[in-house]
Motif scaffolding. Structure first.
Motif: not given
Length: 414
Positions: A185-196
């Motif tokens: 089980k994991f918790t989301i600390a951050g959301i990234y977006e590179t466009g790739f």
């Protein structure tokens, strides 16, 4: 006193009312130079920017050089290598290397109550360089990795978050298929977006200790090492030196180290980027040809218009070479003015796109959401010098028309 330069200035600064044909010819010639140079500046800036952006995204996910187990296949389920502090110290002191970090990868299935998605869990350690994900972080924060505690926080991409309807702070289960299925089980600390998108839809960044525990690895075992070079232009040479330095070395379990550059790991992408250089060369040749021939037409019209003056100068004893210099000076003034406007137009359009991102692109096809611009001043200077030199060389041929003009006939020429 430079007589040729004086006469050329007088011709160039003559009022438009003095002649009916010259002003339109001059404007067309200058316009050809200006548009040609502006297109060349845009082409070079876009291609350099595109190559740099795509390259940096690929490197952000895989670094410049990777050292893995020689027996690995191309799967993300890799055979581990044991990395000693001695090896890490040697690599950090290796010429051309500025950073060394450990990583591990493992295939998994991310599942929510409504959907699921295959992912690659990439584990990173305390020495990881977060700069790439820090620059592409859209929501939340980067998680901290502690030496004595396994973190359950992860970074996921905006692609995965939107597809699975996840937000910062949400938890999810990831299943790993081994001899027996395991879940974490994991918790989301951050959301990234590179466009790739090819990578965004795969990679979830986690603590490397999670993968070590899943695989039953020791504390010094990893999927590999990622090395960052100080100068990208020297990547091939540094990668080759690292390869030969480690070719005959083995870890404590007898595994051989295998060093490869990011170009070797992603040959299709980098070969595609190299092909773009051919497109730029074709554009430069076409634009120089168009601008040059436009300028040739303008110079021929000016020479024909000044036939009477050429005859008088010849009658006064001026040599063909001296008269040719006069018209080459005139060409230089016109080319210079056209290049000035070309730089203004080209640089202005580049700055407009870089600041306001007017022209957009489909990231699923081009890996970027807008046309990238990289105003490289060295390329800009070389473009201007090249345009000036080639244009002036193209003026030499039409200037030979002056040698064919007969003074006796040309003085009566109207």
């Amino acid at each position: 006193m430079n007589v040729e330069l004086f006469i050329a200035r007088r011709i160039h600064s003559s009022k438009e009312g003095d002649r009916e044909v010259t002003p339109p010819a001059v404007r067309i010639a200058m316009l050809g130079i200006a548009l040609g140079l502006a297109v060349m500046i845009l082409s070079v800036s876009i291609v350099i920017g595109f190559k740099k952006e795509v390259r940096n995204k690929v490197i952000g996910f895989g670094s410049h050089i990777q050292i893995t187990n020689f027996d690995n296949n191309s799967s993300y389920e890799s055979q581990p290598i044991a990395v000693s502090d001695t090896l890490l110290g040697e690599l950090r002191q290796f010429p051309g290397i500025r950073h060394v970090e450990r990583f591990a990868t493992k295939l998994g299935i991310l599942k929510t109550d409504e959907d699921f998605q295959g992912i690659v869990l990439k584990g990173v350690d305390e020495d990881y360089d977060w700069s790439f994900f820090r620059d592409n972080l859209k929501e939340g924060k980067l998680f901290a990795i502690q030496p004595d505690k396994r973190s359950t926080e992860v970074l996921i991409s905006k692609y995965l978050a939107d597809r699975l309807r996840l937000r910062v702070g949400d938890s999810f289960l990831t299943y790993f298929v081994q001899e027996e299925v395991r879940a974490r089980k994991f918790t989301i600390a951050g959301i990234y977006e590179t466009g790739f998108e090819d990578y965004d839809k795969m990679f979830v960044i986690a603590d490397i200790k999670q993968i070590r525990r899943l695989n039953g690895w020791d504390a010094d075992q990893v999927s590999g090492l990622e090395l960052q070079v100080s100068d990208y232009d020297k990547l091939d040479r540094v990668a080759e030196e690292v390869y030969f330095a480690l070719a005959e070395r083995q870890d404590r379990n007898g595994n051989t180290y295998y060093a490869r550059s990011i170009k070797e790991l992603n040959p299709m992408i980098f070969d595609w980027l190299d092909v773009l250089d051919i497109n730029v060369v074709v554009i430069l040749v076409l634009m120089l040809a168009v601008a040059g021939f436009t300028m040739i037409s303008g110079l021929l019209i000016i020479i024909l218009e000044r036939t009477n003056m050429i005859g008088i100068l010849k009658a006064l004893g001026e040599s063909d070479r001296s008269i040719r210099k006069i018209f080459l000076y005139v060409s230089f003034f016109l080319i210079g003015k056209g290049m000035l406007w070309g730089n203004v137009i080209g640089i202005s359009l580049c700055l407009l796109q870089r600041i306001f991102r007017v022209v957009r692109m489909d990231p699923s096809i081009y890996y970027l959401d807008a046309v990238p611009i990289d105003l490289n001043w060295l390329s800009l200077i070389l473009l201007n010098i090249g345009t000036l030199v080639i244009s002036m060389l193209m003026m030499l041929a039409p200037s030979y028309l002056i040698t064919k003009i007969d003074p006796a006939k040309s003085i009566r020429f109207e």
